[in-house]
Design an enzyme around this catalytic site. Structure first.
Site, PDB file in Angstrom:
ATOM      1  N   SER A 203      34.882 -28.435 -21.173  1.00  0.00           N
ATOM      2  CA  SER A 203      35.388 -27.428 -21.026  1.00  0.00           C
ATOM      3  C   SER A 203      34.457 -26.235 -21.836  1.00  0.00           C
ATOM      4  O   SER A 203      33.739 -26.261 -21.986  1.00  0.00           O
ATOM      5  CB  SER A 203      37.079 -27.769 -21.215  1.00  0.00           C
ATOM      6  OG  SER A 203      37.522 -26.283 -20.593  1.00  0.00           O
ATOM      7  N   GLU A 323      37.634 -30.203 -10.480  1.00  0.00           N
ATOM      8  CA  GLU A 323      38.666 -29.818 -11.584  1.00  0.00           C
ATOM      9  C   GLU A 323      39.649 -29.277 -11.499  1.00  0.00           C
ATOM     10  O   GLU A 323      40.654 -28.969 -11.710  1.00  0.00           O
ATOM     11  CB  GLU A 323      37.029 -28.652 -12.183  1.00  0.00           C
ATOM     12  CG  GLU A 323      35.611 -29.382 -12.237  1.00  0.00           C
ATOM     13  CD  GLU A 323      35.395 -29.783 -13.681  1.00  0.00           C
ATOM     14  OE1 GLU A 323      36.613 -29.485 -14.902  1.00  0.00           O
ATOM     15  OE2 GLU A 323      34.891 -30.223 -13.854  1.00  0.00           O
ATOM     16  N   HIS A 422      39.671 -31.874 -14.099  1.00  0.00           N
ATOM     17  CA  HIS A 422      39.380 -31.030 -15.321  1.00  0.00           C
ATOM     18  C   HIS A 422      40.051 -31.945 -16.534  1.00  0.00           C
ATOM     19  O   HIS A 422      41.171 -32.457 -16.905  1.00  0.00           O
ATOM     20  CB  HIS A 422      40.385 -29.754 -15.580  1.00  0.00           C
ATOM     21  CG  HIS A 422      38.826 -29.277 -16.647  1.00  0.00           C
ATOM     22  ND1 HIS A 422      37.988 -28.908 -16.674  1.00  0.00           N
ATOM     23  CD2 HIS A 422      39.625 -28.722 -18.088  1.00  0.00           C
ATOM     24  CE1 HIS A 422      37.505 -28.028 -17.835  1.00  0.00           C
ATOM     25  NE2 HIS A 422      38.531 -27.833 -18.672  1.00  0.00           N
TER      26      HIS A 422
END
Length: 502
Positions: A203, A323, A422
């Site tokens: 991330s 995600e 995610h």
């Protein structure tokens, strides 16, 4: 979760712990050895970035002579916990103190005289959350497999990514660079090989790794890199500075070092929470980001990597399949999106109607919110990483691409399953599915075989430079970690990628 000053972390399973000592260039450390792994926690790599050092580039550590206790977690960067339904999935650990620029190190207990591969972990959290104190980032499994694991803390939010008139930009990235210099100088004391360093992150941490790759000094600080679900674009000073301007207005102070220094760290955290409320990486809104500048980030990582920067550094890069579900599912957003939302997004982003039809054709029963999320995921992550991989392959640079596709059942009784969202891969990469943070995301029945497969690939890449599948080329091989056969798939969903590629 919060720890009090001086509180030990929970003991790892295995043999009874014993003291472990190491001498560094700054002074001696006393950590803990348990179960064949030694851990040294809260080691400062730069001075505390407060007082006279606040909003300045990282400064050297004051050396010490007496043995320093390295058995306890170091201080974490000022931050607020995640809020709302996402706060039920993503944990926050807060350790008080000013020495927030610290690293944790895990190494095999018998590392004397060794020259082991090193992996440096940079955590994510949208540049406002996260720390190396999370149990999910325990490096025991890496040390068990012969790797020295270093987990880095860096300045977050307004302390690390403000855009102010007389303050260097990207201070959090400068911290990461200082940590990598520390690794070069000190990791041999822990049995690590400074000429074999793999930097990896997820991330915002993945975005950081891409930014570090684009730095002119990259080749002297790392041997390989892994980018997990990291946006590759930096922002202009004006765009990245929006949140700082909003905070200055919110606080009634100038957007300058003097103005922000007038506010205590907790006051800045409270302000950034107010002005960033409601935004997320998929739907947008003001937030902190890497900004292009003349000193630390001279070019967008996306542009720099496509132009050949870091061409000699092998890269493993990828994303999860869904995600967007981390932000859309827990909050119940998916059913709220209607066709006019998708139409407005299409016009704003310049997406052709035929592109939307391609995504719908491949998902005939999906609601509009899922179509919008899939497009947003590809625009933000999958298409850029494919374009970087293509450019690197054309230049002869070693690149591997993965996709994490295993779908978590968490939430299926509420707004819908979390799916391949995610951050879901973290417990698998660290081979630590029993960590509280991993269980929040995966549930209690996540496949250990998948953790073994993914963790082994990361270790293999750091150790040999090859994760175990074909390098990226014109056939577009993607190792797809789905928990079934984790097969290599050639050009998955390539019609969608092509429809979104300029």
């Amino acid at each position: 979760m919060s720890t009090e000053p001086g509180q030990d972390i929970p003991e790892a399973s295995g043999n009874a712990p014993t003291a472990a000592t190491v001498a560094t260039g700054s002074g001696p450390l006393v950590g803990i050895t348990e179960g064949g792994v030694s851990r040294f926690l809260g080691i400062p790599y730069a001075a505390a970035p407060f007082g006279e050092h606040r909003f300045r580039l990282p400064q050297p550590v004051e050396p010490w002579e007496e043995p320093r206790d390295a058995s306890r977690l170091g201080a974490t960067a000022p931050q607020a916990p995640y809020s709302g339904p996402i706060g039920e999935l993503l944990a926050t650990v807060t350790v008080p103190g000013n020495e927030i620029l610290n690293v944790n190190v895990w190494t095999p207990a018998d590392h004397a005289g060794a020259s082991l591969p090193v992996m440096v972990w940079i955590h994510g959290g949208s540049f406002v959350h996260g720390s190396n104190a999370l149990d999910a980032y325990d490096g025991t499994a890496f040390a068990r497999d012969g790797v020295v694991l270093v987990a880095v803390n860096y300045r977050l939010g307004s302390e690390g990514f403000s855009v102010l008139d007389d303050v260097p930009m990207n201070l959090g990235i400068a911290d990461q660079l200082a940590a990598l210099v520390w690794v070069q100088d000190e990791i041999a004391h822990f049995g690590g090989d400074p000429s074999n360093v793999t930097v990896f992150g997820e991330s915002a941490g993945g975005s950081s790794v891409a930014t570090l790759l684009a730095h002119p000094d990259a080749a002297s600080l790392m041997t390989r890199a892994i980018v997990q679900s990291g946006p590759l674009e930096s922002q202009t000073r004006e765009r990245a500075g929006r949140v700082s301007k909003l905070m200055a207005k919110d606080l009634g102070v100038p957007a300058s070092r003097a103005g922000f220094k007038r506010i205590p760290p907790e006051g800045l955290v409270a302000s950034q929470e107010r002005v960033m409320a409601g935004g997320n990486p998929i739907s947008g809104g003001p937030g902190f980001a890497v900004a292009t500048d003349t000193q630390i980030v001279p070019a967008s990582p996306f542009d720099a990597l496509r132009a050949g920067q870091a061409s000699g550094i092998p890269l493993l890069i990828g994303s999860t399949t869904e995600e967007y579900r981390l932000w859309f599912v827990p909050t119940g957003l998916i059913p709220t999106f209607k066709r006019f939302h998708l139409f407005a997004a299409r016009l704003k982003l310049g997406i052709r109607a035929s592109t939307v039809r391609t995504f719908r054709r491949n998902r005939p029963k999906a609601p509009t919110g899922e179509i919008l999320g899939a497009i947003a995921t590809d625009l933000l992550l999958r298409v850029p990483l494919n374009r970087v991989a293509d450019a690197r392959a054309a230049a002869g640079s070693d690149t591997w691409v993965y996709e994490f596709a295993w779908r978590s059942p968490v939430g299926e009784d509420g707004h819908g399953a979390l799916g391949a969202a995610h951050a879901l891969e973290l417990g698998f990469v660290f081979d630590h599915l029993d960590s509280p943070e991993a269980i929040r995301m995966t549930g209690t029945d996540a496949p250990q075989s998948l953790a073994t497969s993914m963790h082994d690939a990361w270790v293999s890449f750091a150790t040999t430079g090859d994760p175990g599948w074909a390098r990226w080329d014109a056939t577009r091989p993607v190792r797809t970690f789905d928990g079934v056969d984790d097969a290599v798939v050639l050009a998955p969903r390539d019609d969608e990628r092509q429809a979104l590629t300029p």
